[in-house]
Design a protein around this motif. Structure first.
Motif, PDB file in Angstrom:
ATOM      1  N   SER A 192       0.881  -1.360   0.004  1.00  0.00           N
ATOM      2  CA  SER A 192      -0.017  -0.182  -0.150  1.00  0.00           C
ATOM      3  C   SER A 192       0.925   1.091  -0.092  1.00  0.00           C
ATOM      4  O   SER A 192       1.828   1.427   0.866  1.00  0.00           O
ATOM      5  CB  SER A 192      -0.761   0.096   1.228  1.00  0.00           C
ATOM      6  OG  SER A 192      -1.458   1.139   1.586  1.00  0.00           O
ATOM      7  N   THR A 194       0.224   4.262   1.062  1.00  0.00           N
ATOM      8  CA  THR A 194       0.036   4.898   2.251  1.00  0.00           C
ATOM      9  C   THR A 194       0.799   4.218   3.350  1.00  0.00           C
ATOM     10  O   THR A 194       1.491   4.960   3.804  1.00  0.00           O
ATOM     11  CB  THR A 194      -1.736   4.636   2.706  1.00  0.00           C
ATOM     12  OG1 THR A 194      -2.424   5.132   1.845  1.00  0.00           O
ATOM     13  CG2 THR A 194      -1.759   5.165   4.046  1.00  0.00           C
ATOM     14  N   ARG A 197       4.516   5.388   2.374  1.00  0.00           N
ATOM     15  CA  ARG A 197       4.401   6.828   2.905  1.00  0.00           C
ATOM     16  C   ARG A 197       4.721   7.072   4.377  1.00  0.00           C
ATOM     17  O   ARG A 197       5.667   7.687   4.761  1.00  0.00           O
ATOM     18  CB  ARG A 197       3.443   7.866   2.383  1.00  0.00           C
ATOM     19  CG  ARG A 197       3.557   8.165   0.971  1.00  0.00           C
ATOM     20  CD  ARG A 197       2.353   9.025   0.758  1.00  0.00           C
ATOM     21  NE  ARG A 197       1.186   8.543   0.549  1.00  0.00           N
ATOM     22  CZ  ARG A 197       0.564   8.025  -0.636  1.00  0.00           C
ATOM     23  NH1 ARG A 197       1.212   7.819  -1.488  1.00  0.00           N
ATOM     24  NH2 ARG A 197      -0.734   7.509  -0.486  1.00  0.00           N
ATOM     25  N   ARG A 198       3.851   6.428   5.187  1.00  0.00           N
ATOM     26  CA  ARG A 198       3.867   6.278   6.727  1.00  0.00           C
ATOM     27  C   ARG A 198       5.220   5.686   7.201  1.00  0.00           C
ATOM     28  O   ARG A 198       5.738   6.262   7.886  1.00  0.00           O
ATOM     29  CB  ARG A 198       2.706   5.714   7.260  1.00  0.00           C
ATOM     30  CG  ARG A 198       1.375   6.318   7.121  1.00  0.00           C
ATOM     31  CD  ARG A 198       0.327   5.588   7.699  1.00  0.00           C
ATOM     32  NE  ARG A 198      -1.142   6.502   7.465  1.00  0.00           N
ATOM     33  CZ  ARG A 198      -2.354   5.785   7.596  1.00  0.00           C
ATOM     34  NH1 ARG A 198      -2.217   4.543   8.204  1.00  0.00           N
ATOM     35  NH2 ARG A 198      -3.413   6.438   7.468  1.00  0.00           N
ATOM     36  N   GLU A 225       3.342  13.139   2.876  1.00  0.00           N
ATOM     37  CA  GLU A 225       2.899  12.434   4.023  1.00  0.00           C
ATOM     38  C   GLU A 225       3.468  13.446   5.278  1.00  0.00           C
ATOM     39  O   GLU A 225       4.696  13.525   5.297  1.00  0.00           O
ATOM     40  CB  GLU A 225       3.269  10.916   4.393  1.00  0.00           C
ATOM     41  CG  GLU A 225       2.879  10.295   5.747  1.00  0.00           C
ATOM     42  CD  GLU A 225       1.236  10.160   5.988  1.00  0.00           C
ATOM     43  OE1 GLU A 225       1.011   9.866   6.751  1.00  0.00           O
ATOM     44  OE2 GLU A 225       0.885  10.206   4.530  1.00  0.00           O
TER      45      GLU A 225
END
Length: 841
Positions: A192, A194, A197-198, A225
């Motif tokens: 993912s 996301t 990025r996290r 992010e």
């Protein structure tokens, strides 16, 4: 022929291919490329060029693109760009013009490893503002191997549109099916975005926050992010402890431990004015061993989400590090034991510690934990043992981590005492923990940076009000506005009915108070007439006479209580192996107890003693000189807590004997625990092994069986290089004492059979490193989750599976550390042993 001949020791392109076999994760590979971009920003600062925002743009292909053999992975930075010499150095394996202290690149191999694992062809394009051209170099690994040379052409090309300065790295042409790196890019593409990025926002948090000056931005597929931030209590919050005074919830520090002159090329300690004894360079600088950052208390606790981030030059090398801070290793015995969390499985000590001077390994997966710099830093951060019972007389541990440990290790007092969020429960007349769901909502609002939740203001309300009994409501009369006492049914001022009910008579319209027994107007009784009621034996609900089953619990009318002997007999079978006839034990004042017959029945359903209560593991029914113990073997007390059937039965029998001799109540030694010990010894001497050697031999047998199934695998052979010097020395001693000759060493190590002579903790570490090897029938019958369900879910399931087995293996290892282990260690070890043995294929 001359006496001196030059020997060409330039490696072949196969070296580059060998580097692609380095075990790193896809995220580690991305970080290697990002590190070079970050270093370019630092180089720009040294030249006096700085930008308001330093940016790194990552473009990661999608999974479908990769499956079709298409797509490009691209990393672009806004640095100064590279000269021709710098481009050549960047691509040369093992070369690094960077010094060993100020940069992230360090070793000069990260670029080759990262790009080579991702794909077969890498293109590097770099431009400087002062040049009217860009430099382009293409590294085609298959072609280099075919040519047998390292030479690659560097071309001057026109600057791409919109590209004035900076560097672009593009990787393509993914490794084919059958190559070990085939799945590498697939894992990255399947992650993912996301999550990517996290993860990057956590690893580069301090750089992205601009704690060293100008902030950096890292965009993945053009989406930014925000930098990760720990959800910690404000430094103004504190607890008070006797002997320590106020201990703040966050402790900041910036300590210079020592300084020395070091070679900038490789970090070697420099002996005066002489050149570096390792590389011959004369570039030297005084390096300060500076440890700075903070440790603090997270606003919530978690079984995994805690620990301290260890950072070097802005990049987190270790995220949520726990063993270095929460495990204590005895200097004499070298045994390690977990010190935090102790009272529960949840932790909340976190932090960010910068160790820019501490060396790291070449793949930047960890710090060099054998270095003096590492030991000096740990001595300052956590000192020795965190447990006061292990401190020498007159000494105590006042390190930052120890202070937090002394102040916040316990979480049993909800409210200010332990700085733990709670709420008052009127039914129990005391504070209790807030629900985990409420905690998750608070965290989501913190992450969304909502005012009051991003700061700890709203969180703190749950701490301060945890033990506050709420004000009781004073019912206000709607007619006259008078505030009445709590629970009032009629207004004390105007007699208005506050809690009304209609008269039961259909012809009367009178409104009565809720507790009225008779209507003052028509005289009708307000008590309902119940015809032939029956009370449920289980929940005590009174039901109408014509109701065939209880309205509350749905048990049939006349059915016995589910925990009565009659009901339990129907759903159980006798366990003859545990039955005992004429059992008697010694009493503290002489003589023996009256003989008692013990019967045991295993129940096939949960035993619920009271409606609405949790199921219990045992129920006992007692008669004159006879006791029948009903046991639910599927109860969590046996499955999870390690309680044995014999223990449960013995506890009931001991209590029965204790109650039968009431005249001894208060006599020294007349206790159920002492009676239980005798019951166990006399009732089942063959089934109860009190000697630790019995458990040790069982663990040793399991160890031998596991090793038989693992020895010879490639991962075992690879793991030998990761053993510490002490572990290798103990391994050699074990092999020699077992009759292995020195000539057999190489074969045993290369084939993986050395594991048969290793200590149990080495086996545990091997599992933590290569858990996938153990599953799918190699050792355990459980299947290792595949990627077909999605990478994010698969990673979660793999981690859950790994943690479960790792805890069991660690419990067995903890048991072996002690000659006379405590009862809890025995119970946990036996439970772990039973679980692991049951999971063998």
């Amino acid at each position: 022929m001359s006496e001196h001949t030059l020997v060409d020791i330039q490696p072949t392109p196969n070296v580059l291919l060998a580097l692609t076999r380095t075990p790193i994760t896809p995220l580690d590979a991305l970080c290697e490329l990002i590190d070079n971009a970050i270093d370019s920003f630092r180089a720009a600062e040294l030249e006096g060029v700085n930008t308001a925002v330093r940016q790194v743009f990552l473009e990661i292909p999608g999974q479908s693109e990769v499956n079709r053999g298409e797509g490009i992975l691209r990393v672009r930075d806004t640095g100064l760009g590279l000269t021709e010499n710098q481009v050549a150095d960047a691509l040369r394996a093992g070369y690094s013009s960077k010094n060993a202290f100020d940069t992230l690149g360090l070793f000069g191999m990260g670029f080759n490893i990262a790009t080579g694992k991702l794909g077969r062809v890498t293109k590097l394009t770099s431009a400087r503002r002062e040049d009217d051209y860009a430099l382009e170099v293409v590294v085609d690994l298959p072609r280099l191997m075919e040519q047998g040379t390292f030479e690659v052409p560097a071309r001057r090309i026109a600057k791409p549109h919109g590209f004035e300065r900076g560097t672009i790295v593009e990787v393509r042409d993914w490794w084919p099916t059958g190559d070990p790196n085939n799945a590498f890019i697939r894992k990255l593409a399947g992650m993912s975005k996301t999550v990517v990025r996290r993860e990057l926002a956590r690893r580069y948090a301090t750089l992205m926050r601009g704690e060293d000056g100008t902030p950096a931005r890292i965009l993945v597929n053009n989406d930014p992010e925000p930098a990760f931030e720990h959800c910690v209590w404000d430094k103004s919050r504190f607890v008070e402890r006797a002997g320590y005074g106020r201990i703040p919830a966050r402790i900041d520090f910036d300590e210079q431990l020592s300084s020395s002159y070091r070679c900038l090329r490789d970090g070697t300690l420099m002996p005066g004015d002489a050149p570096c004894p390792r590389c011959g360079a004369r570039d030297v600088r005084e390096i300060t061993e500076r440890v700075w950052g903070w440790v603090g208390i997270q606003r919530y606790d978690d079984p995994n989400d805690f620990g301290i981030d260890l950072i070097r030059n802005g990049r987190a090398i270790r995220i949520g590090e726990k063993p270095a801070f929460f495990d204590y290793t005895d200097e004499v015995t070298k045994r390690s034991e977990k010190e935090y969390p102790v009272d529960q499985q949840y932790g909340r000590i976190v932090g960010e510690v910068h160790l820019d001077h501490v060396p790291v390994d070449f793949s930047k997966q960890d710090f060099q934990r054998t270095s003096d710099e590492w030991h000096n830093a740990l001595a300052f951060l956590r000192g020795g043992s965190l447990l006061p019972g292990k401190w020498s007389a007159g000494q105590r541990n006042d390190s930052p981590v120890s202070r937090l440990f002394q102040g916040y290790r316990k979480v049993r007092n909800f409210g200010r005492a332990d700085m733990y969020m709670g709420r008052y429960n009127p039914a129990r007349q005391k504070a209790e923990r807030i629900p985990r769901e409420t905690e998750r909502e608070l965290l989501e609002r913190f992450q969304a940076r909502e005012p009051g939740y991003y700061e700890d203001t709203r969180w703190w309300e749950y701490v301060e009000s945890a033990a506050d009994k709420p004000l009781e409501e004073l019912p206000e009369c709607p007619e006259c506005g008078y505030q009445n006492a709590p629970g009032a049914e009629v207004c004390e001022d105007c007699a208005h009915v506050l809690q009304p009910k209609p008269c039961v008579s259909e012809t009367c319209e009178c409104i009565l108070p809720l507790s009225a027994l008779e209507c003052p107007q028509c005289g009708a009784s307000q008590v309902p007439t119940v015809v032939a009621p029956w009370a449920c034996t289980f929940c005590a609900t009174v039901n109408d006479g014509d109701e065939p089953a209880c309205m509350q619990c749905r048990r049939r009318s006349g059915a016995p209580h589910p925990a009565d002997a009659a009901a339990l007999d129907e759903d159980s079978a006798e366990e003859a192996d545990l039955a005992v006839t004429a059992l008697s034990v010694d009493l503290v004042r002489g003589g023996s107890s009256a003989p008692v017959d013990v019967s045991v029945r295993l129940v096939s359903r949960p035993i619920v003693p009271t409606y609405g209560a949790d199921a219990v593991p045992v129920v006992a029914h007692k008669a004159l000189r006879k006791i029948t113990v009903y046991v639910d073997p599927g109860h969590s007390a046996f499955a999870d807590l390690g309680l044995r059937l014999e223990d449960a039965v013995a506890a009931e029998v001991a209590h029965f004997i204790y109650d039968s001799h009431s005249s001894l109540t208060g006599a020294r030694g007349h206790a159920t625990a002492n009676l239980m010990t005798q019951v166990l010894r006399r009732a089942w001497p063959d089934r109860i092994s009190e000697a630790p050697e019995g458990v040790r031999s069982d663990i040793a047998a399991l160890f031998s069986l596991i090793v038989d199934r693992l020895a010879g695998t490639g991962e075992v052979a690879d793991f030998y290089t990761e053993l510490s010097v002490d572990e290798q020395r103990r391994l050699a001693d074990n092999m020699l004492s077992s009759g292995v000759t020195m000539t057999d060493f190489a074969g045993l190590i290369g084939g993986g059979d050395y594991l048969r002579y290793a200590d149990f903790p080495v086996l545990v570490r091997f599992f933590g490193k290569y858990p996938h090897v153990w599953f799918g029938g190699q050792v355990w019958e459980d299947v290792w989750p595949g990627d077909e369900m999605g990478l994010a879910m698969a990673e979660g399931l793999r981690q859950e599976l790994t943690d479960k087995y790792l805890r069991c293996l660690e419990d067995c290892a903890s048991y072996l550390r002690y000659q006379s282990p405590e009862r809890l260690l025995v119970v946990r070890a036996k439970a772990a042993l039973d679980y692991l043995s049951g999971k063998l294929r």
